[in-house]
Scaffold this active site. Structure first.
Site, short mmCIF file in Angstrom:
data_model
loop_
_atom_site.label_atom_id
_atom_site.label_comp_id
_atom_site.label_asym_id
_atom_site.label_seq_id
_atom_site.Cartn_x
_atom_site.Cartn_y
_atom_site.Cartn_z
N HIS A 1 31.42 -31.74 16.76
CA HIS A 1 30.63 -30.74 16.03
C HIS A 1 31.04 -30.78 14.57
O HIS A 1 32.07 -30.26 14.20
CB HIS A 1 30.87 -29.36 16.62
CG HIS A 1 29.85 -28.34 16.19
ND1 HIS A 1 29.41 -28.22 14.88
CD2 HIS A 1 29.18 -27.39 16.89
CE1 HIS A 1 28.52 -27.24 14.81
NE2 HIS A 1 28.35 -26.73 16.02
N HIS B 1 21.60 -31.94 18.21
CA HIS B 1 21.91 -30.52 18.03
C HIS B 1 21.67 -30.14 16.57
O HIS B 1 22.28 -30.68 15.67
CB HIS B 1 23.37 -30.33 18.42
CG HIS B 1 23.83 -28.92 18.49
ND1 HIS B 1 24.20 -28.20 17.37
CD2 HIS B 1 23.99 -28.08 19.54
CE1 HIS B 1 24.58 -26.98 17.74
NE2 HIS B 1 24.46 -26.88 19.05
N GLU C 1 19.83 -28.11 22.33
CA GLU C 1 19.63 -27.22 21.16
C GLU C 1 19.28 -28.06 19.94
O GLU C 1 19.90 -27.96 18.89
CB GLU C 1 20.91 -26.41 20.92
CG GLU C 1 21.44 -25.77 22.21
CD GLU C 1 22.67 -24.90 22.00
OE1 GLU C 1 23.19 -24.85 20.88
OE2 GLU C 1 23.09 -24.25 22.98
N CYS D 1 28.13 -17.25 18.16
CA CYS D 1 28.16 -17.98 16.89
C CYS D 1 27.23 -17.36 15.85
O CYS D 1 27.55 -17.30 14.67
CB CYS D 1 27.82 -19.44 17.09
SG CYS D 1 26.22 -19.73 17.83
N CYS D 2 26.05 -16.88 16.30
CA CYS D 2 25.05 -16.46 15.31
C CYS D 2 25.41 -15.19 14.56
O CYS D 2 25.27 -15.15 13.33
CB CYS D 2 23.68 -16.34 15.96
SG CYS D 2 23.06 -17.90 16.60
#
Lengths: 647, 647
Positions: B186, B261, B313, B409-410
């Site tokens: 990531h 992603h 995603e 996370c958001c």
């Protein structure tokens, strides 16, 4: 029961579509499947089905391989073979079938039990997981094959094998405390037991079917009980769906909507209709009518496809009919035909035959290629191949028909239906002949105590005229009821050239012509077939602003091969005239639809993604060609669209 | 680098939207998150984040709990806190932050390593699975927090902790054979290392970032190598997607399209832009431009949302932008803002700021409720609540904002962006001030060697006038570049009341006004805001025949609460006049859009599912109300629709 279907042997088809499909089943599908069942097709994962029976019969050594329901592939193959033999002699095929029936008989256990998985792999686990395993389902398919083979050939061996098995099942399941109070996760045996009752007169088979129907969804819940006995947490594998998945969420008489796996649901409803009719259970029949309405008025695609979602292969909720993500399994349309056919006999209402016809010409035929060699499992109404390749939520949508599936349920299911299509065309009551489907054919019925031949001359569904010659052994009074299809807005009918008044003689979508019929009398039915634009109920959100093209019972689609890529940019103006054209050279002979349409101009976009709308959008005129939905993807892969934007 | 953003401290906001969101972050989100991080919110699964640090620091006993990337929640919280402190003093909050920084420092290992999961749970597995675990990701977030906290408070403790960790990472990763040739699954540390370079001047951090960028996707593939070392089959967990999932399918310079992603992709591209700018790598910058164009011209929703599918995603393929199944994670729109902001500094082209503005007012703001207490992870453009409840392929679509997510996370990502929105508004070059975003605010820039104050007076985005007062310390020549938004078809600009000729002075979407500015000079920018109907490129199949309503940068939607159920039955005639209305009482004060439209009449359907289309369909006139997309579902749940049928 107002009337009964006539035996398959009594119908001879000359029709272009059904006869060619029958030949495909006989010449391509059955031999191919036989090779598949015998693991003889290079590049295709072995079925192991025959080998499993050999091992179970003690003729071979080895392990069980394949799905737990692998036996049913052989059963469906045998059933299709039986129909072929019913239609015409085929000594070589019959010999093969007899041999495999000997093998099946040898695989039967001393107590009557028959299932290769549990015989070979887990002999101590019989009946311990009715929810997930498919013992009763496999039994049902073999019962259907047994009755069909007996009816076709008069040979009783497989029938007796399956009666012994059914007797054993009746000893095993039932309300008595010493028995199991279970029922199958995948319905099928319910309708099969009624068929066995028809084939043998054994009332205990009807009684057992009724038990399975009524026991379903009762509390305490059998799937919990058996899970506890296994030491499992009584949790469903499709945990979001729960018991709905196999229609076990409520006792069937309390069910208001069609839920869960669509094939399971429609097999169950078919069995319920059978039980209701045979036992005179009006309450249960009313449940069937309610579920029928739910399916066909709120959960069915225009193609007769059902099942709006891959997950659970299931019905979702009213008016949820997405086109690109449709599951619409070929088997589900086939099962809808089964349900329709049963309800039709019960109520003799054309609404059932209308849906049956819709499913047959569209959602069923689409499942098999014109050469009989490849198959769609899933039949979406809109395909964008790039999306099918990339998007995970379209993984189930194949953009080309496949040679064979690991889970090979649809090809043999289509084969058994297409080989027996003659059974769906006519019914005979005491003194009424019913004609449900139009296709060039000759049928022999027993009516008012004598034989009557009905000879259909027609090129339906491509042409609007159906001529029916009536040939009774002698002049006698009886009725002929001809279906007036729901798609036809202006049918007319003449007897010996004299126009009939349809407003008088019509009941539930059938025109009843009662008279003293003379040999040589002729009915001329005219079903005008303009190209129709069909709208969907505004609650079907996906089809807002769109129309589907239909001519007669045939639903059309646009294909990329005829109309270029990006079919969503095609707009059909309301005033554009659409014409039909017979094309003998195309797709085995079809009527195509043509007309002027508009295509949104992509040039002015110049790579932009969003722009202020300058009304109206720039378009150019194009000529569109629509082909029957069922024939799509027989030339080359590409986009396909049923619901076309209208403006 | 043509210009740089000005420090957050230099911007004071008075704007209605951003100032209220800042207050929400300060008064609601940060305290709520602090409680969440400390497991003090009843009914919400404990985060365990602080407790993990206590255990790692030896101050507590216990096991690690939470996701492997749980540390990053604390990092994002700290970063948001830093921005709040940069804007205004808050001694109590600073004290809390200082204490938690002490805790973080205590959790750091003697060699500089910092990650509570690997410290507590699997100390011998550091760096053994870069593909799936998130060590470098967590490190990156804490580096961002450290630089932000240092810039806000001047306190170096966390900065030094993270420099030690970064030094250790630089010892661990690199081309030398004794090091690991890996890179994060990531991305995040790439941009964070450049930030650490900015905060410290340490060039090795820039070099390490460049190493991670360029090592990505090289063969032999690191994810295979490390999998083999682990004894795993080197197979990706998203096996259908493969290395694309984390943009490791090719070396980044060979990447032509945005894959996988979407948050990972946009963090990576942001880091690539940073490295390209800081190292003068024009080739890499060109790659960033190409990827930018792919995202924004072919894979972005009108809301600035990205990510067309739940599975992975991820980005799917060009023009695949389904409205109901959109993933469009709030974090992805935030990441798009990050990428846009970096590209903007590099090229000073308004196309980046236009997208940044689009994402901010729509896809980012939609993620957080007007009371700051609930959040959307996924931001679809069409919602049919029943489908969301029933359909498995819409499981990710929540029809109401949620209190807190397991994978949280958001909310903290939105908090750190909304708290630092001032950073995105202005840039300063040698002698040019750039105004990217319009909002009532005061900014202090250093230009041509002196301080210049720019005072925006405006009620943008609701009103079309922006007055900019220019206050240099003394009269001097410099340029002010004001962005002319792409949505505005007819902007005009006056300086001290005198109209400017925009055709002359405009470059890449900015009007450059170069003159000798006097204290008290005034720019009046007029951005006419008629209601716009926006079309999507015809290749976006989902939006064929539909328009979205936009006014200024704000995208609108229809909600069931204003317009009744079944929004797909609403048709907006091309000639229907749409008017805008300021509603101070609604949704915290918004402009709504009103006009006459048609609704398909459902009455005549009478329960039917399909019927021949009688053109035109029966409709009745209705009055529609559209509200800003970002404010939907703040009253009551129901249907929502951005792309409205037009006729």
């Amino acid at each position: 029961m107002k009337a009964k279907p006539i035996p398959l042997q009594s119908v001879k088809l000359q029709d272009r579509i059904w006869q060619s499909r029958f030949q495909l089943v006989r010449d391509e599908v059955i031999p191919y499947q036989w090779d598949a069942l015998n693991d003889r097709i290079p590049g295709v994962p072995p079925s192991h089905a025959i080998r499993n029976f050999r091992i179970a019969a003690g003729e071979s050594e080895g392990e069980f391989k394949g799905f737990v329901f692998q036996d049913s592939d052989l059963a469906k193959w045998l059933e299709a073979v039986a129909y072929v033999l019913a239609v015409e002699p085929n000594p070589e095929l019959e010999k093969t079938a007899d041999e495999v029936i000997d093998l099946i008989a040898n695989a039967q256990q001393p107590d009557g039990y028959l299932n290769t998985y549990f015989t070979i792999a887990e002999p101590d686990k019989r009946w311990t997981n009715l929810r997930d395993w498919h013992e009763l389902y496999c039994a049902g398919h073999m019962m259907e094959a047994a009755v069909a083979y007996y009816e076709a050939t008069g040979k009783r061996k497989l029938l007796e094998v399956m009666c012994r098995f059914a007797d054993y099942i009746a000893e095993t399941f039932g309300p008595e405390p010493r028995k199991l109070q279970g029922y199958p996760g995948h319905p099928e045996i319910e309708l099969a037991l009624v068929r066995l009752y028809h084939g043998t007169g054994g009332e205990k088979y009807l009684k057992l079917s009724k038990y399975f129907v009524d026991q379903r969804g009762q509390e305490p819940h059998w799937y919990d009980i058996e899970a506890q006995r296994r030491g499992d947490v009584p949790k469903y594998y499709f945990s979001d769906i729960g018991y709905n998945y196999s229609q076990a969420h409520l006792p069937v008489r309390q069910q208001e909507t069609a839920e869960g796996h669509s094939v399971r649901a429609l097999y169950l409803f078919s069995g319920m209709a059978d039980v209701a009719v045979e036992t005179g259970d009006e309450e249960l029949l009313e449940v069937c009518r309610r579920l029928w309405d739910n399916v066909t008025l709120r959960r069915m695609y225009i193609t007769g496809g059902v099942g709006s979602e891959r997950y659970g292969e299931r019905f979702t909720f009213d008016y949820d009919l997405p086109n690109d993500r449709a599951y619409t399994e070929t088997c589900a349309s086939i099962a809808l035909v089964f349900f329709a056919h049963r309800m039709l006999q019960a109520d003799m209402d054309a609404k059932y035959a209308n849906v049956m016809e819709r499913a047959l010409y569209n959602g069923v035929l689409s499942g098999i290629s014109l050469d009989g060699k490849s198959f769609f499992y899933v039949n979406p109404l809109e395909v964008w191949p790039e999306a099918g390749r990339v998007r995970h939520d379209l993984q189930h949508v194949k953009t080309e028909r496949q040679g064979w599936f690991a889970c090979a349920c649809c090809p043999p299911n289509a084969a058994r239906l297409l080989a027996s299509i003659g059974r769906y065309m006519y019914s005979a009551g005491e003194d009424t002949a019913y004609i449900h489907l139009y296709a060039a054919s000759t049928a022999e019925l027993v009516l008012a105590g004598m034989k009557v031949r009905l000879i259909q001359e027609t090129d339906y569904p491509w042409q609007e005229k159906v001529t029916i010659k009536v040939e009774p052994e002698e002049a006698r009074e009886f009725a002929i009821a001809v279906r007036l299809p729901d798609w036809c807005e202006d049918p007319s009918l003449a007897v010996n050239g004299k126009e009939a008044d349809l407003t008088q003689a019509t009941s539930r979508g059938y025109a009843y012509i009662r008279r003293t019929w003379q040999p040589g009398d002729t009915i001329e039915l005219t079903l005008p077939m303009p190209v129709q634009r069909i709208s969907a109920n505004p609650k079907v959100r996906e089809n807002a602003g769109r129309v589907a093209l239909q001519r007669g019972p045939v639903v059309y689609c646009l294909e990329e091969v005829d109309n270029g890529p990006n079919l969503s940019a095609v707009i059909l103006p309301r005033d554009s005239e659409l014409s039909a054209q017979w094309r003998s050279d195309l797709l085995g002979g079809v009527v195509t639809i043509h007309g002027k349409a508009l295509r949104i101009d992509e040039d002015r976009w110049n790579g932009k993604l969003y722009m202020p709308a300058k009304a109206p959008p720039a378009t150019r005129e194009i000529e569109i060609t629509a082909v029957p939905y069922s024939t799509w993807c027989n030339r080359k892969p590409g986009e396909m669209l049923v619901w076309i934007r209208e403006a």
